[in-house]
Design a protein around this motif. Sequence first.
Motif, PDB file in Angstrom:
ATOM      1  N   ARG A 414     -13.473 -30.099 -10.550  1.00 39.08           N
ATOM      2  CA  ARG A 414     -12.728 -29.605  -9.142  1.00 39.08           C
ATOM      3  C   ARG A 414     -12.108 -28.455  -8.709  1.00 39.08           C
ATOM      4  O   ARG A 414     -11.507 -28.006  -8.447  1.00 39.08           O
ATOM      5  N   HIS A 415     -11.589 -27.376 -10.477  1.00 37.13           N
ATOM      6  CA  HIS A 415     -10.844 -26.568  -9.572  1.00 37.13           C
ATOM      7  C   HIS A 415     -11.860 -24.902  -9.678  1.00 37.13           C
ATOM      8  O   HIS A 415     -11.453 -24.282  -9.796  1.00 37.13           O
ATOM      9  N   ALA A 416     -13.231 -25.524  -9.420  1.00 38.79           N
ATOM     10  CA  ALA A 416     -14.159 -24.079 -10.166  1.00 38.79           C
ATOM     11  C   ALA A 416     -14.375 -23.604  -8.637  1.00 38.79           C
ATOM     12  O   ALA A 416     -13.822 -22.176  -8.370  1.00 38.79           O
ATOM     13  N   THR A 417     -14.461 -24.410  -7.794  1.00 35.78           N
ATOM     14  CA  THR A 417     -14.059 -23.502  -5.940  1.00 35.78           C
ATOM     15  C   THR A 417     -12.705 -22.698  -6.181  1.00 35.78           C
ATOM     16  O   THR A 417     -12.731 -21.240  -5.757  1.00 35.78           O
ATOM     17  N   VAL A 418     -11.464 -23.754  -6.077  1.00 35.19           N
ATOM     18  CA  VAL A 418     -10.267 -22.281  -6.419  1.00 35.19           C
ATOM     19  C   VAL A 418     -10.103 -21.217  -7.810  1.00 35.19           C
ATOM     20  O   VAL A 418     -10.141 -20.197  -7.784  1.00 35.19           O
ATOM     21  N   ALA A 419     -10.987 -21.225  -8.500  1.00 31.90           N
ATOM     22  CA  ALA A 419     -11.116 -20.317  -9.632  1.00 31.90           C
ATOM     23  C   ALA A 419     -11.973 -19.033  -8.931  1.00 31.90           C
ATOM     24  O   ALA A 419     -11.728 -17.599  -9.003  1.00 31.90           O
ATOM     25  N   LEU A 420     -13.389 -19.694  -8.099  1.00 31.05           N
ATOM     26  CA  LEU A 420     -14.203 -18.456  -7.344  1.00 31.05           C
ATOM     27  C   LEU A 420     -13.631 -17.791  -6.503  1.00 31.05           C
ATOM     28  O   LEU A 420     -13.632 -16.550  -6.360  1.00 31.05           O
ATOM     29  N   LEU A 421     -13.055 -18.792  -5.735  1.00 31.62           N
ATOM     30  CA  LEU A 421     -12.335 -17.984  -4.753  1.00 31.62           C
ATOM     31  C   LEU A 421     -10.694 -16.884  -5.239  1.00 31.62           C
ATOM     32  O   LEU A 421     -11.010 -15.245  -4.492  1.00 31.62           O
ATOM     33  N   THR A 422     -10.202 -17.521  -6.195  1.00 30.69           N
ATOM     34  CA  THR A 422      -9.336 -16.061  -6.509  1.00 30.69           C
ATOM     35  C   THR A 422      -9.553 -15.128  -7.333  1.00 30.69           C
ATOM     36  O   THR A 422      -8.810 -13.897  -6.743  1.00 30.69           O
ATOM     37  N   LEU A 423     -10.651 -15.138  -7.506  1.00 29.73           N
ATOM     38  CA  LEU A 423     -11.651 -14.190  -8.286  1.00 29.73           C
ATOM     39  C   LEU A 423     -12.119 -13.543  -7.312  1.00 29.73           C
ATOM     40  O   LEU A 423     -11.541 -12.351  -7.119  1.00 29.73           O
ATOM     41  N   ALA A 424     -12.176 -14.035  -6.323  1.00 31.83           N
ATOM     42  CA  ALA A 424     -13.866 -13.173  -5.479  1.00 31.83           C
ATOM     43  C   ALA A 424     -11.754 -12.073  -4.679  1.00 31.83           C
ATOM     44  O   ALA A 424     -12.267 -11.098  -4.285  1.00 31.83           O
ATOM     45  N   ALA A 425     -11.146 -12.580  -4.465  1.00 27.38           N
ATOM     46  CA  ALA A 425      -9.536 -12.158  -3.608  1.00 27.38           C
ATOM     47  C   ALA A 425      -9.146 -11.264  -4.970  1.00 27.38           C
ATOM     48  O   ALA A 425      -8.739 -10.037  -4.281  1.00 27.38           O
ATOM     49  N   VAL A 426      -9.217 -11.596  -5.633  1.00 22.80           N
ATOM     50  CA  VAL A 426      -8.558 -10.443  -6.843  1.00 22.80           C
ATOM     51  C   VAL A 426      -9.389  -9.171  -6.894  1.00 22.80           C
ATOM     52  O   VAL A 426      -9.486  -7.864  -6.243  1.00 22.80           O
ATOM     53  N   ILE A 427     -10.618  -9.445  -6.792  1.00 17.45           N
ATOM     54  CA  ILE A 427     -11.974  -8.429  -6.554  1.00 17.45           C
ATOM     55  C   ILE A 427     -12.321  -7.488  -5.420  1.00 17.45           C
ATOM     56  O   ILE A 427     -12.145  -6.511  -5.310  1.00 17.45           O
ATOM     57  N   ALA A 428     -11.348  -8.198  -4.423  1.00 20.54           N
ATOM     58  CA  ALA A 428     -11.679  -7.684  -2.564  1.00 20.54           C
ATOM     59  C   ALA A 428     -10.306  -6.215  -2.665  1.00 20.54           C
ATOM     60  O   ALA A 428     -10.671  -5.361  -2.383  1.00 20.54           O
ATOM     61  N   ALA A 429      -9.359  -7.565  -3.391  1.00 20.13           N
ATOM     62  CA  ALA A 429      -8.192  -6.102  -3.540  1.00 20.13           C
ATOM     63  C   ALA A 429      -8.620  -5.180  -4.139  1.00 20.13           C
ATOM     64  O   ALA A 429      -7.484  -4.128  -2.963  1.00 20.13           O
ATOM     65  N   ALA A 430      -8.754  -5.035  -5.133  1.00 20.06           N
ATOM     66  CA  ALA A 430      -8.550  -4.090  -6.328  1.00 20.06           C
ATOM     67  C   ALA A 430      -9.776  -3.678  -5.383  1.00 20.06           C
ATOM     68  O   ALA A 430      -9.165  -1.707  -6.020  1.00 20.06           O
ATOM     69  N   GLY A 431     -11.254  -3.766  -5.504  1.00 19.16           N
ATOM     70  CA  GLY A 431     -12.189  -2.766  -4.781  1.00 19.16           C
ATOM     71  C   GLY A 431     -11.983  -2.690  -3.541  1.00 19.16           C
ATOM     72  O   GLY A 431     -12.943  -1.301  -3.120  1.00 19.16           O
ATOM     73  N   PHE A 432     -11.053  -2.838  -2.978  1.00 15.89           N
ATOM     74  CA  PHE A 432     -11.399  -2.217  -1.104  1.00 15.89           C
ATOM     75  C   PHE A 432      -9.471  -2.160  -0.571  1.00 15.89           C
ATOM     76  O   PHE A 432      -9.791  -2.107   0.113  1.00 15.89           O
ATOM     77  N   GLY A 433      -9.256  -3.004  -0.857  1.00 18.72           N
ATOM     78  CA  GLY A 433      -8.170  -2.961  -0.554  1.00 18.72           C
ATOM     79  C   GLY A 433      -6.877  -2.315  -1.112  1.00 18.72           C
ATOM     80  O   GLY A 433      -5.601  -1.814  -0.217  1.00 18.72           O
ATOM     81  N   GLY A 434      -6.801  -1.353  -2.109  1.00 17.96           N
ATOM     82  CA  GLY A 434      -6.326  -0.332  -2.518  1.00 17.96           C
ATOM     83  C   GLY A 434      -5.110  -1.220  -3.449  1.00 17.96           C
ATOM     84  O   GLY A 434      -4.277  -0.386  -3.909  1.00 17.96           O
ATOM     85  N   VAL A 435      -5.182  -2.523  -3.284  1.00 16.48           N
ATOM     86  CA  VAL A 435      -4.122  -2.875  -4.446  1.00 16.48           C
ATOM     87  C   VAL A 435      -4.709  -2.993  -6.285  1.00 16.48           C
ATOM     88  O   VAL A 435      -5.689  -2.549  -6.450  1.00 16.48           O
ATOM     89  N   PRO A 436      -3.615  -2.488  -7.199  1.00 16.17           N
ATOM     90  CA  PRO A 436      -3.558  -2.151  -8.624  1.00 16.17           C
ATOM     91  C   PRO A 436      -4.741  -3.350  -9.263  1.00 16.17           C
ATOM     92  O   PRO A 436      -3.955  -4.522  -9.194  1.00 16.17           O
TER      93      PRO A 436
END
Length: 608
Positions: A414-436
């Motif tokens: 039931r938490h799988a979607t949360v885990a995936l969306l969280t990792l996707a946000a981390v990747i987007a922030a670090a890969g494209f958003g310039g966040v450390p």
Amino acid sequence: MPPFTLDWLAIGALSGHAVLMLLFTTVVFAVFVWDRFEISSVSMVVLILLPTLFFVFPLPGVDPYGFLAGFGHPALVAICALMVLGHALVLTGALAPSARRLAWLIKRSPRLALLAVLLGAGAASGVMNNTPVVVLLIPLLISALKRVGLEPSSMLLPMNGAVLVGGMTTTIGTSTNLIVVSLAAGMGVAKIGLFDFLPIVAIAAVPTVLYLWLVAPLMLGKVAPTAPVEAQPVFDAELRVVEGSWLDGAELHEVLRRTESRLPLRWILRANDVLVTPLPSARLHAGDRLVVQDTAENLKEYESRLKAPLHSFEDDEGDAHNEAVAAQLIVTPESPLVGRTIRGERLAAKYQLIVIGLRKAGGGHTMQRAGLADLRVESGDVLLMQGPAAALQNLQRDGVGLLLDEQLSLPRQRHATVALLTLAAVIAAAGFGGVPIGLAAMVGVIVLMATRTLAWRDVGAGLSVDVVLLVAASLALGDALTITGGTAALAQGFTELAGGWSPAWVLAALMGLMGLLTNFVSNNAAAAIGTPLAVEIARTLGLPPEPYVLAVLFGCNLCFLTPMAYQTNLLVMTAGGYRFADFTRVGAPMFLIMWAALSWLVAARYGF
């Protein structure tokens, strides 16, 4: 009383402290490669000896305790947070669908699957930070390889190598690339564009990928398995057809296709205990129970893929089916369950536990016209229980049975979607958003804990002591070499040694020096040392600085020889069960291939 000095160790321009640190680093590297001691033990010795040496032989302005600052270094924080994020994907089973598809390809053609992973991972790391790419692929590959009975060590290290090569292709592939380009621009070097050196790396990557695809897996064949492979016990169980689900009205051949014909179906138990022969054309109805016999892990997979619960919602009181632990309980002769049925004992009401499987003491299959809940339990039977860990302990405390060692952590789906969306946000922030990457990953961990996807015990389970100590020790060694002047002395010695060489050989030597240096100090530290050196060498030779800046940039990415050379190395080391020597053995040929190819290609491009 005057402090002890190391003047007697001084050699020329090298201070005694610098000589000592160069010798100390050489010995530490030799011990790591020797591989006779645990990495955590060697790392701990380094962390103890460094402060001790600088306490006994003080160096003005250097605090001995400063060498322990690596425990709070952003690189270590990032690695730990990323390991926890990867652990969350495993706990929630979020990558199970993708793992099944990859497992399908691996099962049919492991070599083709590895090539696809190498090409895909390398391409992705060229346009985004390579660390999130590895974090995403580690649990995916482990899950897929586990399904087909292969060890993660066969693919994780080659995948990591492809990611490191892919990170060289653009200026945004790694933070080191950005540092080199920025430093060079500040020194008057012409701006290097995003894809300016992509053709060079792409050509050099061809023999490297072939090596990772065809040779490296053979060299990793003797890596010890991450866990001993043992035969798992099987249990009788029932998968229930729920009204309104896709199974209600489906024919049996559709069910078998959904499970790739792996479902060990014995028969179908219909209302009033009517047995139905499991013919492919048999049509299922709400209330039917698919009687199967398999391991605990496979039973939970069938439950997930078929959307068919292993328990009755009528008997389920509480949230036992949502808890994350399944365990085996052997029924003792004194147990109140002996001679009674599971339904009659009302374990769900008393303990918030459900029985999802049964293995009779004599073995074999016993469920025929009686369902699982109505079977009489005998001494020696083993029940597969699902529910809170504390409730299982209470069950044992009350004398119902004895818990066996084998336990299965069930995916918190039931938490799988949360885990995936969280990792996707981390990747987007670090890969494209310039966040450390460290900051993005830490925020991701906080989100997972706030949503109760992870608990504190899960955070601890996701960390590796070996990695934490190795990172802290490598940071301490890098600081010691820098503050004592050891790295600066190496750079100066290089300049003097290469005075009479041709421009092409100077370029190759500079790249090789940076490549060796980056395997012991941080990539960014090597870049900070090497970029000014490259510009100065070019001016001395009266040549354009761009090729020498590229030599530094590529050299600082040749981090294949040691696990502490780059944070993704440490991530795959833990996940794949690699040892220090595995990186040196597999990474040395890769280092030589990339070094030779890149040196020749850069020299050819600039007409050397």
